[in-house]
Design an enzyme around this catalytic site. Structure first.
Site, PDB file in Angstrom:
ATOM      1  N   SER A 118      75.580  20.770  55.529  1.00  0.00           N
ATOM      2  CA  SER A 118      74.207  20.289  55.406  1.00  0.00           C
ATOM      3  C   SER A 118      74.047  19.211  54.347  1.00  0.00           C
ATOM      4  O   SER A 118      73.283  18.259  54.534  1.00  0.00           O
ATOM      5  CB  SER A 118      73.262  21.453  55.087  1.00  0.00           C
ATOM      6  OG  SER A 118      73.336  22.441  56.083  1.00  0.00           O
ATOM      7  N   HIS A 164      71.249  20.230  49.314  1.00  0.00           N
ATOM      8  CA  HIS A 164      70.651  19.263  50.238  1.00  0.00           C
ATOM      9  C   HIS A 164      70.160  18.033  49.489  1.00  0.00           C
ATOM     10  O   HIS A 164      70.375  16.895  49.933  1.00  0.00           O
ATOM     11  CB  HIS A 164      69.503  19.910  50.993  1.00  0.00           C
ATOM     12  CG  HIS A 164      69.947  20.970  51.947  1.00  0.00           C
ATOM     13  ND1 HIS A 164      69.063  21.764  52.655  1.00  0.00           N
ATOM     14  CD2 HIS A 164      71.187  21.375  52.330  1.00  0.00           C
ATOM     15  CE1 HIS A 164      69.742  22.592  53.431  1.00  0.00           C
ATOM     16  NE2 HIS A 164      71.028  22.383  53.232  1.00  0.00           N
TER      17      HIS A 164
END
Length: 227
Positions: A118, A164
């Site tokens: 991610s 992230h």
């Protein structure tokens, strides 16, 4: 072809972990030696297990986890790689991956284990935003996608928001370097072949510095934590 190669690597690693653990659940993967030796936990970095900064980006906790990430990688990669070129695309991907790991190493809890592509994928979202802005196209859709994903990162338990954000920041900066540094290096001079090569080299030096900086942050951050 980097997009397809990255998807293949992630799929093979998932298959190995699945086979070793005998189940697709998170707790089942704890039985996988590959999974155990590849996840990222800041405390492991204190013991100089620095390979986890890279390997954690190729691990996934479940079939849904890898499916969502690989679909995202396919969509973003097949759009970005032809624009950036394979070499620059791969450099931005790796810089984003290490940027996410660096953020985890610096800001996540010492015993917080993270895994997944991610961080790198958020970096590709940042790359898409930079490209859209450079083309002077409306950035609303890209910003909306990034915002929605960040809201999900905050609202869904167990997702690494800092990872992230780290990937997003480093991917954005690496793309800025790839696309804007050559223009700055050439300035108003006549764009000769030699000048273009020097400008391209300047961009690669900045991208390499960002990659090296992300790795360095990941290595030294756990050592600087208060004990």
């Amino acid at each position: 072809m980097a997009t397809y190669a990255l998807i293949a690597i992630n799929a093979v690693v998932y298959a190995v972990c699945f086979a070793q653990a005998g189940t697709g659940s998170f707790y089942g993967f704890v039985e996988s030696p590959v999974f155990n030796n590849s996840t990222l936990m800041p405390l492991d970095l204190v013991h100089h297990e620095y390979w986890r900064l890279l390997t954690s980006g190729f691990l996934h906790l479940s079939l849904m986890h890898i499916a969502v990430n690989m679909i995202s990688l396919y969509i973003l990669g097949t759009m970005l790689e032809p624009i950036l070129g394979t070499a620059r695309f791969l450099m931005i991907y790796l810089t984003s991956l290490f940027g996410g790991s660096a953020a985890v190493a610096m800001l996540a809890g010492e015993h917080t284990a993270t895994a997944g592509a991610s961080g790198a994928i958020y970096g590709l979202m940042g790359a898409m935003l930079v490209i859209v802005l450079k083309l002077k196209a409306p950035p609303g859709q890209v910003l909306a996608v990034i915002a929605i994903n960040l809201v999900i990162s905050v609202s869904v338990p167990g997702i690494s928001l800092v990872g992230h954000l780290g990937g997003l920041a480093f991917g954005t900066l690496a793309t800025v370097a790839a696309l804007y540094v050559p223009e700055l290096a050439m300035g108003r001079q006549t764009p000769t072949v030699a000048l273009r090569r020097r400008a391209s080299s300047s961009a690669w030096l900045v991208m390499a510095a960002l990659l090296g900086g992300a790795i360095l942050i990941g290595v030294i951050s756990p050592e600087l934590r208060p004990r």
